[in-house]
Design a protein around this motif. Structure first.
Motif, PDB file in Angstrom:
ATOM      1  N   TYR A 235       0.828  -1.206   0.000  1.00  0.00           N
ATOM      2  CA  TYR A 235       0.000   0.000   0.000  1.00  0.00           C
ATOM      3  C   TYR A 235       0.868   1.264   0.000  1.00  0.00           C
ATOM      4  O   TYR A 235       0.540   2.255  -0.665  1.00  0.00           O
ATOM      5  N   LYS A 236       1.959   1.221   0.736  1.00  0.00           N
ATOM      6  CA  LYS A 236       2.861   2.370   0.766  1.00  0.00           C
ATOM      7  C   LYS A 236       3.484   2.595  -0.606  1.00  0.00           C
ATOM      8  O   LYS A 236       3.621   3.731  -1.075  1.00  0.00           O
ATOM      9  N   SER A 239       0.899   3.976  -3.130  1.00  0.00           N
ATOM     10  CA  SER A 239       0.564   5.389  -2.918  1.00  0.00           C
ATOM     11  C   SER A 239       1.536   6.323  -3.635  1.00  0.00           C
ATOM     12  O   SER A 239       1.246   7.507  -3.809  1.00  0.00           O
ATOM     13  N   TYR A 244      -4.698   5.573  -9.806  1.00  0.00           N
ATOM     14  CA  TYR A 244      -5.431   4.796  -8.815  1.00  0.00           C
ATOM     15  C   TYR A 244      -5.235   3.308  -9.108  1.00  0.00           C
ATOM     16  O   TYR A 244      -5.376   2.862 -10.249  1.00  0.00           O
TER      17      TYR A 244
END
Length: 410
Positions: A235-236, A239, A244
């Motif tokens: 997830y990091k 980002s 998206y």
């Protein structure tokens, strides 16, 4: 150095127990109970450690640690995303992929197939597929070449060098008739379990041609440094991308295997406490009967000036030594069996001609064991501590004996 009087008295009482067959039987039962309990616990914990180790080293070596897929497929400029992600901390490898749901045909046999387009030079950075290929990992996958799961190959009666047809929908999800693509099987992926029965791999350029989206891919597969932190790392990393994306990790796809192992481990600790508690209850019974049998001797000791503290220490020593005998024997036998459990099970499998784990169902075909010192020390410490705690009530009962009452003719 002279031994304390309480220890000498405890050893004397333990040697004298043989005169009472019932007390001797219950005492032996408590020691055997602790031994058997520790053997069972060490074996199960070693097996759980082995399964967890196999999960990390084998299963997580071939399934994606994490995947990043753009919400609006396909993913263009994946080369730039790959370079960006590879430079991040905690990311050890990034590989592009394209995923198909297909059918594979050989003669009159038809099977479902999860077809994956991969680039071998990048795939080797994120997985250990090459360790399970027969024959060896090819340098590249040319158009028309296919790596097929061994279980699927067996169902189709296919071996390397044979030809098969793969049916892929013209537009994934549409109702149009699928297109047939001929492939030559160049290697088998022999891993074990269900993965073998559904997997197939083709070169990324041909997958892109079939997909018809130019140089785009479906997503990127990540290899992370800490597999138990894969979700946060992925997830990091996601980002940092300017688009998206949807992120998934191995805990979502195969996390139930790890969770089952941890659940069984928790149950084992509970069972450990119950088994040792039952065995220690026999220590309580043994000491209570010893106190009852030695009331006059205890009264004489008190009359001769033995302190209440020394008397309590005598029965604590007695229970501690009995528990220590069970702990030492249990740890010794359990550790020895755990080290050779796989060989023992293999022997019984060869004698009975039955396999405990089938490679067609599980990703391993044997019971792996890993004996850890911290597990052994934990179960041994808890067992001995419970054995010592079980002596407190009988020792307290012994300290309440009144010499005048016992030696006065009663």
């Amino acid at each position: 150095m002279n031994m304390p009087l309480s220890l000498l008295t405890a050893l004397r009482f333990m040697s004298a127990r043989r005169s009472s067959k019932m007390v001797s039987f219950i005492s032996a039962s408590s020691t055997i109970g602790i031994t058997v309990g520790l053997v069972a616990i060490i074996l199960v914990l070693s097996a759980m450690n082995g399964f967890e180790n196999a999960l990390k080293e084998k299963l997580l070596g071939v399934i994606p640690d994490a995947e990043i897929v753009t919400l609006q497929r396909p993913m263009s400029n994946w080369q730039g995303f790959q370079q960006q992600l590879s430079a991040l901390e905690g990311i050890e490898g990034v590989a592009p992929f394209i995923q198909f749901s297909a059918m594979i045909v050989r003669g009159e046999t038809l099977r479902a197939l999860q077809l994956r387009g991969i680039e071998l030079q990048f795939q080797a950075q994120v997985s250990s597929y090459q360790d399970y290929l027969q024959p060896a990992w090819p340098e590249t996958l040319k158009n028309g070449e296919l790596i097929l799961g061994a279980g699927l190959a067996a169902a189709l009666d296919v071996k390397p060098g044979d030809s098969v047809n793969v049916l892929i929908a013209s537009n994934q999800g549409s109702l149009k008739a699928p297109k047939s693509y001929p492939f030559k099987v160049v290697a088998l992926f022999r891993f074990g379990g269900q993965i073998d029965s559904i997997s197939g791999y083709i070169g990324l350029p041909q997958a892109q041609a079939i997909k018809g989206n130019g140089d785009s891919v479906d997503g990127l597969e990540l290899k992370v440094a800490n597999i138990f932190d894969a979700n946060r790392t992925a997830y990091k990393a996601a980002s940092q991308l300017p688009v998206y994306v949807y992120v998934t990790d191995w805990m979502r796809t195969h996390g139930h295997v790890y969770q089952d192992i941890q659940m069984v481990r928790g149950v084992v600790y509970i069972v450990m406490a119950l088994i040792i508690a039952v065995a220690c209850f026999n220590i309580v019974s043994t000491l209570v009967m010893t106190v009852q049998d030695k009331r006059s001797e205890i009264a004489i000791l008190l009359t001769m000036g033995a302190s209440t503290r020394s008397l309590i220490a005598t029965f604590i020593w007695q229970g501690a030594l009995s528990g220590l005998l069970g702990v030492v024997s249990g740890v010794s036998i359990g550790s020895a069996l755990a080290l050779y459990l796989n060989q023992i099970i293999s022997f019984f499998e060869s004698v009975t001609n039955r396999h405990l784990l089938s490679a067609d169902i599980y990703f391993i075909d044997h019971i792996p064991t890993v004996l850890r010192l911290d597990d052994v020390l934990l179960v041994a410490s808890v067992a001995w501590a419970m054995a010592i705690l079980s002596t407190l009530y009988p020792a307290w009962r012994a300290s309440k004996i009144e010499p005048a009452h016992e030696l006065g003719g009663h």
